[in-house]
Design a protein around this motif. Sequence first.
Motif, PDB file in Angstrom:
ATOM      1  N   LEU B 290      55.082   6.545  32.579  1.00  7.23           N
ATOM      2  CA  LEU B 290      56.502   6.350  32.892  1.00  7.23           C
ATOM      3  C   LEU B 290      57.018   7.525  33.714  1.00  7.23           C
ATOM      4  CD1 LEU B 290      59.109   4.730  32.531  1.00  7.23           C
ATOM      5  CD2 LEU B 290      59.478   5.915  30.362  1.00  7.23           C
ATOM      6  N   GLU B 291      57.237   7.275  35.006  1.00  6.90           N
ATOM      7  CA  GLU B 291      57.641   8.351  35.893  1.00  6.90           C
ATOM      8  C   GLU B 291      59.150   8.603  35.801  1.00  6.90           C
ATOM      9  OE1 GLU B 291      55.719  10.351  37.631  1.00  6.90           O
ATOM     10  OE2 GLU B 291      57.497  11.401  38.358  1.00  6.90           O
ATOM     11  N   GLU B 292      59.903   7.542  35.913  1.00  9.94           N
ATOM     12  CA  GLU B 292      61.348   7.714  36.038  1.00  9.94           C
ATOM     13  C   GLU B 292      62.039   6.362  35.897  1.00  9.94           C
ATOM     14  OE1 GLU B 292      62.348   9.641  39.696  1.00  9.94           O
ATOM     15  OE2 GLU B 292      64.478   9.243  39.496  1.00  9.94           O
ATOM     16  N   GLY B 293      63.305   6.399  35.529  1.00 15.02           N
ATOM     17  CA  GLY B 293      64.065   5.163  35.460  1.00 15.02           C
ATOM     18  C   GLY B 293      65.490   5.387  35.917  1.00 15.02           C
ATOM     19  N   ALA B 294      66.113   4.319  36.395  1.00 14.12           N
ATOM     20  CA  ALA B 294      67.521   4.414  36.761  1.00 14.12           C
ATOM     21  C   ALA B 294      68.227   3.208  36.162  1.00 14.12           C
ATOM     22  CB  ALA B 294      67.685   4.414  38.278  1.00 14.12           C
ATOM     23  N   ARG B 304      74.054   4.677  44.879  1.00 12.53           N
ATOM     24  CA  ARG B 304      73.970   6.110  44.629  1.00 12.53           C
ATOM     25  C   ARG B 304      72.596   6.505  44.113  1.00 12.53           C
ATOM     26  NH1 ARG B 304      78.825   6.440  41.458  1.00 12.53           N
ATOM     27  NH2 ARG B 304      77.492   5.892  39.719  1.00 12.53           N
ATOM     28  N   ALA B 305      72.058   5.764  43.144  1.00  7.16           N
ATOM     29  CA  ALA B 305      70.837   6.209  42.472  1.00  7.16           C
ATOM     30  C   ALA B 305      69.575   5.738  43.177  1.00  7.16           C
ATOM     31  CB  ALA B 305      70.831   5.709  41.025  1.00  7.16           C
ATOM     32  N   ARG B 334      61.641   6.496  45.872  1.00  2.00           N
ATOM     33  CA  ARG B 334      62.263   7.739  45.427  1.00  2.00           C
ATOM     34  C   ARG B 334      61.381   8.508  44.455  1.00  2.00           C
ATOM     35  NH1 ARG B 334      67.839   8.347  42.080  1.00  2.00           N
ATOM     36  NH2 ARG B 334      66.529   8.954  40.338  1.00  2.00           N
ATOM     37  N   SER B 335      60.705   7.764  43.538  1.00  2.00           N
ATOM     38  CA  SER B 335      59.955   8.434  42.475  1.00  2.00           C
ATOM     39  C   SER B 335      58.522   8.752  42.872  1.00  2.00           C
ATOM     40  CB  SER B 335      59.931   7.541  41.234  1.00  2.00           C
ATOM     41  OG  SER B 335      59.194   6.352  41.532  1.00  2.00           O
TER      42      SER B 335
END
Lengths: 408, 408
Positions: B290-294, B304-305, B334-335
Amino acid sequence: MKVAIVSTGEELLTGETVDTNSSWLAAAVWERGAEVRRMVTSGDDLQGVIWAIEQATEHADLVICTGGLGPTEDDRTAEAISAWTGVERVEDAEALRQIEHRYASMGRVMAESNRKQAFLPAQATIFENKWGTAPAFSVEHAGSIVVCLPGVPYEMRELFHHHVLPLLQIDEPPTLVRVRTFGLGESQIQNMLDGLDMGGAVLGFRAHLPEVQIKLHFPFSVKSAERTLVVERVCQRLSKWVYCVDGGDLAETLVGVLSDAGETVALAESCTAGLVSAWIADVPGASAVLEEGAIVYSNESKTRAVGVDPNLVTTHGAVSEPVSRALAEGIRSRSGATWGIGITGIAGPGGGSDTKPVGTVHIAVAGPNGVFHQHAVIPGNRGQVRRRAAGGALALLLRSRPVGPLDG
Amino acid sequence: MKVAIVSTGEELLTGETVDTNSSWLAAAVWERGAEVRRMVTSGDDLQGVIWAIEQATEHADLVICTGGLGPTEDDRTAEAISAWTGVERVEDAEALRQIEHRYASMGRVMAESNRKQAFLPAQATIFENKWGTAPAFSVEHAGSIVVCLPGVPYEMRELFHHHVLPLLQIDEPPTLVRVRTFGLGESQIQNMLDGLDMGGAVLGFRAHLPEVQIKLHFPFSVKSAERTLVVERVCQRLSKWVYCVDGGDLAETLVGVLSDAGETVALAESCTAGLVSAWIADVPGASAVLEEGAIVYSNESKTRAVGVDPNLVTTHGAVSEPVSRALAEGIRSRSGATWGIGITGIAGPGGGSDTKPVGTVHIAVAGPNGVFHQHAVIPGNRGQVRRRAAGGALALLLRSRPVGPLDG
């Protein structure tokens, strides 16, 4: 009124499923002043289901059965009722229409196997199931009413509220007041309440991770004003650990409070990884309150998504007070929300150390009046640490507001 | 060998306590090839306990009772056994010695009320309880063995392992294979499997939103090679709806698959709002994957995100294929993760329209070979829509990979 509960399903006899339906029904019946006398569980075999119904009806005026109403071969409750009453099953036109309608409303066509669900004992009263495809029903036989509900908990609960509650004949119902707390265990609460005048209320608990509900059962004879005094006494004794009386859970309470105040929240979650946001989003109307969230599991993502200074992570570690504060402030300023929540912790099973054991969690709430921070070492497994940390974040925000949900 | 389980205690009939002892015992018995036929629950009243034991012994060679062995007035199991067998209770010198010894080892003196716990049916076989103060025991009567264990789960489990397991006479244990599916209902699966040669396996289902497990119970006589053939046949028939055999849930499967391949995932969730990320993060070892979440609930946060072009939202609406694709591609780029997941939908209860009813969900998965997209109108309430959408996202990623979890 005497009630018995019957659960059917091989998954109960193999231990695959914990029977939460029976305890939910028992609590729902008991809270309204009726008495559950017996619970009986059988598998899906016809003889077993018949036996269970017979046993239950011997000890109760009202029998509530769950399970066995589905379309598959192992769903045999209607057949068992038919055998027990000696009344044949027929295809019920109204039940069939409801099933077809339910499928149509989902944009699907009813499978032929679902037709079986409309094949019900001829004398049955049909309860429309708006929450699933299996029609529920009741029959009267041998001096008892037997109500048959589906085993899917959500459908069962809705059908209970709409169709079974009216059957419970209660003369002097007790009053139940729920005081909802977060941050204390049952035995701690019990100790704190020791010696308090409860005005005749019977004390009960319901633990639902991460919160503990205190249930105060007041007999019918206790008047409203007396009840209020007792509840105030309990809240005073437990002070900040109480977050609401007779309201919803932590997320529901928070959404209500923020929504009333026209405030919003944004979250930067590391170890909880979206759990707090997901709980908030599960509340209808959350869109008025939930501005944005960032799941910042990796160190890079903490910088990339929320602008955490990498030096903070290097100096203090990713799980630290400064990083939790930077997460809360970062997501607040990026999103423009009234409140920013930052959570970082070690959920385990790996990743712990002597100075930062598994369960170490830092939570920060950034708001109009500055940043509030809380630190804890939470016991339990990965799931428990994450749920308790998520609850802690919601509770900290509720406590950080100038006016708490109980002062309003 | 046929087994029945008896639970006693008012706390079960008021719903205060969920009966996890019975399901634990059922699983422990079932896994060893014995069959639980009935479960019966009574309160603490003597007649209730006697009734429960009588009912259970009618259907089983071995009855396992829990609860009612404590020192207080409402602990009546020994009395009930005595009434049922017609054999008086006597103070058992060995049981009394064990209780006194247990207290002494805790540095305490036995209270006089605990003496009651040594007052047991004269013909009972005493089981030393090294994990608590209540001695357990068994009696043989009317062709059945009845074992009485304390209700405290930890003590009950230890006593079961040490004293009850040797009583389970198992000749030919069955084999259970679980085929895990996503995207089909039970009745659809049943229809699809109609007419398939199951090689003697008994078919069962377990629905745990959002997935359905198919349980294939093979009798002992079915050999391993035959079992494999049947399982292959079932998987072939259900094709892409099967995501694993005898493995974990969707999130566990995905974490395993990505982790083995050295791949990562990042998520941009709107209607699920962190639920998918939270499920992934609940799996130990998720940090490798799990790298990242928005969580991009508001339209502004989508831009924005994750950099979603505001024109896409204006032209197609926030809940649309182009926006789901932009979310997946945006969070992926982005990630830097291998996979990007984008989810947008209308969870309800409000927000639906004629063209986009409540339950409308668009899911996109961006990966090394492009973007995969799926659209559905999901039935159910807010929680169900969100859980099914979350499951759909995990399943779409599993299906988007060039090698599925079953091909490896």
